[in-house]
Write an enzyme that holds these catalytic residues in place. Structure first.
Site, PDB file in Angstrom:
ATOM      1  N   LYS A  21     -11.321   9.496  23.759  1.00  0.00           N
ATOM      2  CA  LYS A  21     -12.479  10.445  23.392  1.00  0.00           C
ATOM      3  C   LYS A  21     -13.360   9.378  23.149  1.00  0.00           C
ATOM      4  CE  LYS A  21     -10.507  14.661  22.437  1.00  0.00           C
ATOM      5  NZ  LYS A  21     -10.023  15.830  21.337  1.00  0.00           N
ATOM      6  N   TYR A  61     -11.127  22.025  29.778  1.00  0.00           N
ATOM      7  CA  TYR A  61     -10.524  22.766  28.852  1.00  0.00           C
ATOM      8  C   TYR A  61     -10.207  24.290  29.111  1.00  0.00           C
ATOM      9  CZ  TYR A  61     -10.606  19.296  25.232  1.00  0.00           C
ATOM     10  OH  TYR A  61     -10.435  18.114  24.465  1.00  0.00           O
ATOM     11  N   THR A 132      -3.832  18.131  15.904  1.00  0.00           N
ATOM     12  CA  THR A 132      -5.391  18.233  16.048  1.00  0.00           C
ATOM     13  C   THR A 132      -5.945  17.935  14.820  1.00  0.00           C
ATOM     14  OG1 THR A 132      -4.753  20.026  17.341  1.00  0.00           O
ATOM     15  CG2 THR A 132      -7.277  19.887  17.086  1.00  0.00           C
ATOM     16  N   ARG A 143      -3.848   9.899  15.465  1.00  0.00           N
ATOM     17  CA  ARG A 143      -4.736  10.883  14.632  1.00  0.00           C
ATOM     18  C   ARG A 143      -4.363  10.751  13.294  1.00  0.00           C
ATOM     19  NH1 ARG A 143      -4.435  16.074  18.763  1.00  0.00           N
ATOM     20  NH2 ARG A 143      -5.977  15.508  20.145  1.00  0.00           N
ATOM     21  N   ASN A 163     -11.019  13.335  16.636  1.00  0.00           N
ATOM     22  CA  ASN A 163      -9.511  12.968  16.742  1.00  0.00           C
ATOM     23  C   ASN A 163      -8.953  12.116  17.640  1.00  0.00           C
ATOM     24  OD1 ASN A 163      -9.654  14.841  18.726  1.00  0.00           O
ATOM     25  ND2 ASN A 163      -8.433  16.388  17.816  1.00  0.00           N
ATOM     26  N   HIS A 166      -7.282  13.109  23.686  1.00  0.00           N
ATOM     27  CA  HIS A 166      -6.926  14.265  24.063  1.00  0.00           C
ATOM     28  C   HIS A 166      -5.499  13.969  24.833  1.00  0.00           C
ATOM     29  CE1 HIS A 166      -5.979  17.659  26.790  1.00  0.00           C
ATOM     30  NE2 HIS A 166      -5.943  16.863  27.720  1.00  0.00           N
ATOM     31  N   GLU A 177      -4.432  19.009  34.649  1.00  0.00           N
ATOM     32  CA  GLU A 177      -5.395  17.930  34.215  1.00  0.00           C
ATOM     33  C   GLU A 177      -5.195  16.693  35.171  1.00  0.00           C
ATOM     34  OE1 GLU A 177      -5.603  19.514  29.597  1.00  0.00           O
ATOM     35  OE2 GLU A 177      -4.408  17.572  29.880  1.00  0.00           O
TER      36      GLU A 177
HETATM   37  P1  ATP Z   1      -6.462  17.817  22.783  1.00  0.00           P
HETATM   38  O1  ATP Z   1      -6.381  19.111  23.636  1.00  0.00           O
HETATM   39  O2  ATP Z   1      -7.914  17.200  22.621  1.00  0.00           O
HETATM   40  O3  ATP Z   1      -5.384  16.835  22.953  1.00  0.00           O
HETATM   41  P2  ATP Z   1      -5.284  19.594  20.831  1.00  0.00           P
HETATM   42  O4  ATP Z   1      -4.250  19.876  22.172  1.00  0.00           O
HETATM   43  O5  ATP Z   1      -4.662  18.813  19.525  1.00  0.00           O
HETATM   44  O6  ATP Z   1      -6.293  18.368  21.410  1.00  0.00           O
HETATM   45  P3  ATP Z   1      -6.753  21.739  21.244  1.00  0.00           P
HETATM   46  O7  ATP Z   1      -6.386  22.949  20.475  1.00  0.00           O
HETATM   47  O8  ATP Z   1      -6.397  21.732  22.663  1.00  0.00           O
HETATM   48  O9  ATP Z   1      -6.144  20.782  20.255  1.00  0.00           O
HETATM   49  O10 ATP Z   1      -8.406  21.694  21.027  1.00  0.00           O
HETATM   50  C1  ATP Z   1      -8.966  20.823  21.758  1.00  0.00           C
HETATM   51  C2  ATP Z   1      -9.952  19.722  20.999  1.00  0.00           C
HETATM   52  O11 ATP Z   1     -11.076  20.678  20.412  1.00  0.00           O
HETATM   53  C3  ATP Z   1      -9.301  19.049  19.875  1.00  0.00           C
HETATM   54  O12 ATP Z   1      -8.869  17.916  19.852  1.00  0.00           O
HETATM   55  C4  ATP Z   1     -10.640  18.938  18.924  1.00  0.00           C
HETATM   56  O13 ATP Z   1     -11.433  17.780  19.264  1.00  0.00           O
HETATM   57  C5  ATP Z   1     -11.320  20.317  19.125  1.00  0.00           C
HETATM   58  N1  ATP Z   1     -11.318  21.453  18.119  1.00  0.00           N
HETATM   59  C6  ATP Z   1     -10.320  22.039  18.253  1.00  0.00           C
HETATM   60  N2  ATP Z   1     -10.463  23.276  17.174  1.00  0.00           N
HETATM   61  C7  ATP Z   1     -11.514  22.569  16.678  1.00  0.00           C
HETATM   62  C8  ATP Z   1     -12.172  23.400  15.516  1.00  0.00           C
HETATM   63  N3  ATP Z   1     -11.784  24.512  14.938  1.00  0.00           N
HETATM   64  N4  ATP Z   1     -13.525  22.878  15.396  1.00  0.00           N
HETATM   65  C9  ATP Z   1     -13.842  21.880  15.871  1.00  0.00           C
HETATM   66  N5  ATP Z   1     -13.345  21.172  16.734  1.00  0.00           N
HETATM   67  C10 ATP Z   1     -12.218  21.792  17.268  1.00  0.00           C
HETATM   68 MG    MG Z   2      -5.182  20.705  23.866  1.00  0.00          MG
END
Ligand code: ATP
Ligand code: MG
Length: 208
Positions: A21, A61, A132, A143, A163, A166, A177
């Site tokens: 990112k 997403y 996350t 992370r 973080n 992705h 994806e």
């Molecule tokens: P990614 O999909 O980015 O690998 P992940 O699978 O661990 O991360 P997801 O639940 O898919 O997490 O969320 C996608 C991204 O959205 C997170 O990596 C983070 O950057 C952002 N995100 C998720 N939850 C929150 C939140 N509550 N507040 C702010 N940003 C968030």
């Molecule tokens: Mg995710």
């Protein structure tokens, strides 16, 4: 030399999708991040540097219809587990907000999109990447080791959790994806010498 057969179903051919990112690039962590996936034995089969469009990010997403609900619930749990009150108890309202913030975050600068291949690539990459929220990501993960953000801070500042990377959550998510970010001809099928020691059924060619 014995060459192992590569049936498409073998775990060693699994592929996953990773994005470094914009904060990962700004923090000059490209090498560290790639190094972590490389050193476990995964093979890089696709890579490009780009500034994604807002549409690319929103579509990414929402490829999985269940993502909105899941991300909302996970965020609420993140607050509740720490004895804090979530901003709302409606998962979809939180998810909508998160998606808007993600659009800003991922279009704010260049990212690196990558495809990594190897045994159990999806789960291995998630393990190395960590949970996350960096505040609670395990030590030893990307992370957990390189960044210190929290849901609390991202909420105060009305922004995405920063973080660094992705990584696809499931094999199906990875397939969708990869198709979203790469054309078939941008992925390179090649052999790497370390595949032999990782996957050959025997190691009889080591001694002369
Ligand atoms: P990614 O999909 O980015 O690998 P992940 O699978 O661990 O991360 P997801 O639940 O898919 O997490 O969320 C996608 C991204 O959205 C997170 O990596 C983070 O950057 C952002 N995100 C998720 N939850 C929150 C939140 N509550 N507040 C702010 N940003 C968030
Ligand atoms: Mg995710």
């Amino acid at each position: 030399m014995t060459h192992t057969s590569s049936t498409p179903t073998h775990h060693k051919n699994e592929r996953t999708f990773v994005i470094i990112k914009p904060d990962g690039i700004q923090r000059t962590l490209i090498g560290e991040i790639i190094g972590r996936y490389e050193r476990i034995g995964l093979k890089l089969v696709g890579m490009k540097l780009m500034i994604p469009t807002a549409d690319m990010v929103r579509q990414h997403y929402t490829l999985d219809a269940g993502w909105m609900q899941a991300v909302g619930e996970k965020s609420i749990k993140g607050f509740v587990d720490k004895g804090q009150i979530p901003p709302t108890t409606d998962p979809l309202a939180i998810a909508n907000d998160i998606l808007n913030r993600l659009e800003k975050y991922l279009t704010s600068g260049p990212v690196i999109a990558m495809v990594w291949q190897g045994a159990h690539a999806v789960k291995i990459v998630r393990k190395i990447t960590g949970g996350t929220e960096p505040l609670t990501s395990d030590v030893g993960t990307i992370r957990g080791d390189y960044v210190l953000d929290s849901y609390q801070m991202s909420e105060i500042d009305n922004r995405s959790i920063r973080n660094l990377v992705h990584a696809s959550g499931t094999v199906k998510e990875a397939e969708d994806e990869i198709k979203h970010w790469f054309k078939d001809e941008e992925l390179v099928d090649y052999s790497i010498i370390s595949d032999e020691i990782l996957y050959a059924p025997d190691m009889k060619d080591i001694l002369g």
